[in-house]
Write an enzyme that holds these catalytic residues in place. Structure first.
Site, PDB file in Angstrom:
ATOM      1  N   ASP A 170      -7.576   3.113 -25.414  1.00  0.00           N
ATOM      2  CA  ASP A 170      -6.638   2.515 -24.464  1.00  0.00           C
ATOM      3  C   ASP A 170      -5.988   3.622 -23.638  1.00  0.00           C
ATOM      4  O   ASP A 170      -5.378   4.543 -24.185  1.00  0.00           O
ATOM      5  CB  ASP A 170      -5.559   1.745 -25.224  1.00  0.00           C
ATOM      6  CG  ASP A 170      -4.557   1.105 -24.302  1.00  0.00           C
ATOM      7  OD1 ASP A 170      -4.668  -0.109 -24.077  1.00  0.00           O
ATOM      8  OD2 ASP A 170      -3.663   1.813 -23.803  1.00  0.00           O
ATOM      9  N   TYR A 208      -1.002   7.526 -17.430  1.00  0.00           N
ATOM     10  CA  TYR A 208      -1.114   8.496 -18.519  1.00  0.00           C
ATOM     11  C   TYR A 208      -1.732   9.810 -18.041  1.00  0.00           C
ATOM     12  O   TYR A 208      -1.675  10.811 -18.752  1.00  0.00           O
ATOM     13  CB  TYR A 208      -1.962   7.951 -19.672  1.00  0.00           C
ATOM     14  CG  TYR A 208      -1.488   6.677 -20.309  1.00  0.00           C
ATOM     15  CD1 TYR A 208      -0.246   6.095 -20.013  1.00  0.00           C
ATOM     16  CD2 TYR A 208      -2.302   6.023 -21.214  1.00  0.00           C
ATOM     17  CE1 TYR A 208       0.154   4.917 -20.611  1.00  0.00           C
ATOM     18  CE2 TYR A 208      -1.905   4.834 -21.824  1.00  0.00           C
ATOM     19  CZ  TYR A 208      -0.685   4.286 -21.509  1.00  0.00           C
ATOM     20  OH  TYR A 208      -0.300   3.113 -22.094  1.00  0.00           O
ATOM     21  N   LYS A 263      -5.055   0.191 -17.249  1.00  0.00           N
ATOM     22  CA  LYS A 263      -4.010  -0.674 -16.710  1.00  0.00           C
ATOM     23  C   LYS A 263      -3.650  -0.262 -15.279  1.00  0.00           C
ATOM     24  O   LYS A 263      -3.689   0.921 -14.959  1.00  0.00           O
ATOM     25  CB  LYS A 263      -2.742  -0.569 -17.575  1.00  0.00           C
ATOM     26  CG  LYS A 263      -2.986  -0.859 -19.038  1.00  0.00           C
ATOM     27  CD  LYS A 263      -1.788  -0.432 -19.890  1.00  0.00           C
ATOM     28  CE  LYS A 263      -2.180  -0.199 -21.314  1.00  0.00           C
ATOM     29  NZ  LYS A 263      -2.910   1.040 -21.542  1.00  0.00           N
ATOM     30  N   HIS A 296       0.053  -3.638 -16.080  1.00  0.00           N
ATOM     31  CA  HIS A 296       0.843  -2.833 -17.013  1.00  0.00           C
ATOM     32  C   HIS A 296       2.244  -3.398 -17.274  1.00  0.00           C
ATOM     33  O   HIS A 296       2.718  -3.401 -18.405  1.00  0.00           O
ATOM     34  CB  HIS A 296       0.940  -1.390 -16.505  1.00  0.00           C
ATOM     35  CG  HIS A 296       1.091  -0.378 -17.579  1.00  0.00           C
ATOM     36  ND1 HIS A 296       0.544   0.874 -17.483  1.00  0.00           N
ATOM     37  CD2 HIS A 296       1.713  -0.414 -18.769  1.00  0.00           C
ATOM     38  CE1 HIS A 296       0.838   1.565 -18.576  1.00  0.00           C
ATOM     39  NE2 HIS A 296       1.550   0.796 -19.364  1.00  0.00           N
TER      40      HIS A 296
END
Length: 191
Positions: free
Chosen positions: A50, A55, A80, A113
């Site tokens: 994930d 990120y 996401k 998200h």
């Protein structure tokens, strides 16, 4: 059903298998840290990774998955669309950018998200298009509470398959559990 292997899976409402246990790479530094974590996880039997654009490690996820000993079609990848990238056209562009960073043709699961007020409905319409075009195998939500879910379902042509939320022994969210079951969504814990 008891979890007997990291690769055990839930079956989503569209028939796609989502491994119950996944490695989230939030706060994993891009490069060797993320890539090594994924190698170890895959060696241990994990088949779900994930990530998210925010990120800043999607390239590392893609590289690690391509370089590991397990075929790509046996590893489930979630990403996401971030808040700043929401809206119909912006979401489509964000998805293309995610796929370029990952280096894949098809994504297994793409999530909204967060429910950004005034944008998540248009964002969902973009995810529906990506799903209908076969660019993503399943679409879903992250951090949606009952009122967001009900609002989205009122306009959705393709129902979401997953709602990924903070969920653990100290945060049970009983109303959300009931709503997800009622609408056929798998409630996926991110903590």
């Amino acid at each position: 059903m008891p979890l007997t292997s990291p690769a055990d899976a839930a079956v989503l409402s569209n028939g796609v298998h989502l491994p119950w246990l996944g490695l989230g790479v939030f706060k994993a530094e891009a490069g060797e840290e993320t890539e090594q974590a994924i190698r170890w996880a895959v060696e241990a039997g994990y088949r779900h990774i994930d990530t998210a654009r925010i990120y800043e490690n999607e390239e590392s996820v893609g590289r690690a998955v391509r370089d590991c000993s397990v075929p790509r079609d046996e590893i489930f990848i979630t990403s996401k669309v971030w808040n700043d990238d929401q809206g119909y056209d912006a979401t489509l562009r964000a998805f293309d950018d995610t796929m370029d960073r990952l280096g894949f043709d098809v994504l297994d699961l793409y999530l909204v998200h967060w429910p950004v007020k005034g944008k998540y409905r248009d964002t969902w319409k973009a995810l529906e298009r990506l799903y209908e075009d076969g660019r993503v195998r399943a679409i879903g939500l992250s951090n949606f509470m009952v009122h967001h879910l009900e609002d989205l379902l009122a306009v959705a042509s393709v129902p979401p398959t997953v709602n990924q939320v903070e969920f653990h022994p100290r945060l049970q969210l009983p109303e959300l559990q009931v709503a997800c079951r009622r609408h056929g969504l798998v409630l996926e814990a991110w903590a």
